[in-house]
Design a protein around this motif. Structure first.
Motif, mmCIF file in Angstrom:
data_model
loop_
_atom_site.group_PDB
_atom_site.id
_atom_site.type_symbol
_atom_site.label_atom_id
_atom_site.label_comp_id
_atom_site.label_asym_id
_atom_site.label_seq_id
_atom_site.Cartn_x
_atom_site.Cartn_y
_atom_site.Cartn_z
ATOM 1 N N ALA A 15 0.826 -1.213 0.000
ATOM 2 C CA ALA A 15 0.000 0.000 0.000
ATOM 3 C C ALA A 15 0.862 1.266 0.000
ATOM 4 O O ALA A 15 0.612 2.202 -0.771
ATOM 5 C CB ALA A 15 -0.929 -0.011 1.213
ATOM 6 N N LEU A 16 1.885 1.299 0.853
ATOM 7 C CA LEU A 16 2.742 2.483 0.908
ATOM 8 C C LEU A 16 3.559 2.634 -0.375
ATOM 9 O O LEU A 16 3.760 3.751 -0.875
ATOM 10 C CB LEU A 16 3.660 2.413 2.124
ATOM 11 N N GLY A 17 4.037 1.497 -0.913
ATOM 12 C CA GLY A 17 4.762 1.557 -2.178
ATOM 13 C C GLY A 17 3.881 2.044 -3.311
ATOM 14 O O GLY A 17 4.316 2.831 -4.168
ATOM 15 N N ALA A 18 2.614 1.606 -3.315
ATOM 16 C CA ALA A 18 1.676 2.062 -4.344
ATOM 17 C C ALA A 18 1.448 3.564 -4.246
ATOM 18 O O ALA A 18 1.366 4.260 -5.271
ATOM 19 C CB ALA A 18 0.353 1.314 -4.212
ATOM 20 N N TRP A 19 1.359 4.083 -3.017
ATOM 21 C CA TRP A 19 1.174 5.517 -2.857
ATOM 22 C C TRP A 19 2.404 6.295 -3.312
ATOM 23 O O TRP A 19 2.280 7.429 -3.804
ATOM 24 C CB TRP A 19 0.825 5.860 -1.415
ATOM 25 N N CYS A 20 3.591 5.726 -3.143
ATOM 26 C CA CYS A 20 4.801 6.370 -3.669
ATOM 27 C C CYS A 20 4.730 6.467 -5.191
ATOM 28 O O CYS A 20 5.064 7.509 -5.783
ATOM 29 C CB CYS A 20 6.043 5.588 -3.251
ATOM 30 N N VAL A 21 4.287 5.391 -5.849
ATOM 31 C CA VAL A 21 4.154 5.393 -7.307
ATOM 32 C C VAL A 21 3.090 6.390 -7.750
ATOM 33 O O VAL A 21 3.281 7.166 -8.702
ATOM 34 C CB VAL A 21 3.821 3.973 -7.820
ATOM 35 N N VAL A 22 1.945 6.387 -7.055
ATOM 36 C CA VAL A 22 0.876 7.333 -7.375
ATOM 37 C C VAL A 22 1.360 8.769 -7.200
ATOM 38 O O VAL A 22 1.098 9.646 -8.035
ATOM 39 C CB VAL A 22 -0.362 7.065 -6.499
ATOM 40 N N GLY A 23 2.092 9.006 -6.115
ATOM 41 C CA GLY A 23 2.612 10.350 -5.877
ATOM 42 C C GLY A 23 3.585 10.794 -6.955
ATOM 43 O O GLY A 23 3.539 11.941 -7.417
#
Length: 281
Positions: free
Chosen positions: A257-265
């Motif tokens: 989840a946190l890695g996905a938010w890094c990609v989204v960001g």
């Protein structure tokens, strides 16, 4: 006929090598830290707020869980997560909007400074604030309340990667959200209000076991819930995992989840970031 090769001397401008983006960014980061330190009210509020909340909650709610875990131990990881999101998402969301509104970003864009150096400088500032706030919070918890801290290398490693991924994700999200604010005044509403709501629905102030499933499902769409869950895995005994939403720490899902938010960001920032206000064109 002369056979000597004639050389054209380089122009003064061509002989000057400008510093790279990393060097400029690090210098700007130091400038950001010094400017932040000059506003002593912000320094005190930023560093002390999580510690003050910890002191209050530890004194008022001690023994409320009916377990062997003290209130200070339960609230500590959540407040670490809250503090990290505060110095990344909230700080960048408001300060970047402020700099854009006052024309600071427009002036910076007109200088030879590489655009990436601006973001390196903000990264240095966030890292300084995050490390300082976490150090103070852990110090207060350990010295004043004898709080439980990570006690093995694996737990410290979990703390480290949740710290890194969560801070990066929230920083990128804060920069992206800053572009939604139409003015300095509206920046507080755009940034602070969602952050405040997330604190109540992500297990920071209210234990996750007391929150309805639909609320936790909604909160799981944002990084704060996952940061708090990962940090509880680092701080709390294994038996407390049964109180989580899924009945376990589920660290792979936390990392995903946190890695996905890094990609989204990383995708959102180039699409949304503006050096000028809308009225500047």
């Amino acid at each position: 006929m002369s056979t000597a090769t004639e050389h054209t001397p380089p122009s003064p401008a061509a002989s000057v090598r400008l510093p790279g983006a990393l060097r400029v960014g690090l210098s700007r980061g130091w400038l950001e830290i010094r400017e932040f330190a000059h506003e002593w009210e912000s320094v005190i509020f930023t560093f002390s707020l999580p510690s003050l909340i910890l002191v209050m909650f530890s004194s008022v709610f001690d023994g409320m869980f009916g377990t062997d875990v003290a209130a200070v131990d339960y609230y500590l990881p959540g407040l670490v997560a809250m503090g990290l999101m505060s110095v990344s998402f909230q700080t960048l969301g408001t300060t970047v909007a402020n700099e854009r509104e006052r024309g600071g970003l427009r002036r910076l864009r007109g200088t030879p400074m590489p655009p990436s150096a601006y973001f390196v400088g903000k990264t240095v500032l966030v890292l300084f604030l995050a490390l300082g706030q976490v150090a103070l919070l852990l110090g207060v918890a350990a010295l004043a309340f004898d709080a439980r801290l990570p006690d093995d290398p694996a737990s410290w490693a979990t703390l480290a990667w949740v710290f890194a991924l969560g801070t990066v994700a929230c920083s990128l999200l804060g920069i992206a959200v800053s572009s939604l604010a139409r003015s300095v005044r509206s920046a507080s509403g755009v940034v602070v209000l969602p952050f405040l709501v997330l604190q109540f629905v992500s297990g920071i102030f209210v234990p996750v076991a007391a929150l309805p499933d639909r609320v936790l499902d909604a909160a799981s769409l944002f990084p704060l819930l996952w940061m708090a869950q990962g940090l509880r895995a680092a701080f709390l005994p294994a038996g407390m995992a049964a109180l989580e939403h899924g009945g376990s720490w589920d660290l792979p899902s936390v990392a995903l989840a946190l890695g996905a938010w890094c990609v989204v960001g990383l995708a959102l920032v180039p699409l949304t970031f503006r050096w000028r206000t809308r009225k500047d064109g």
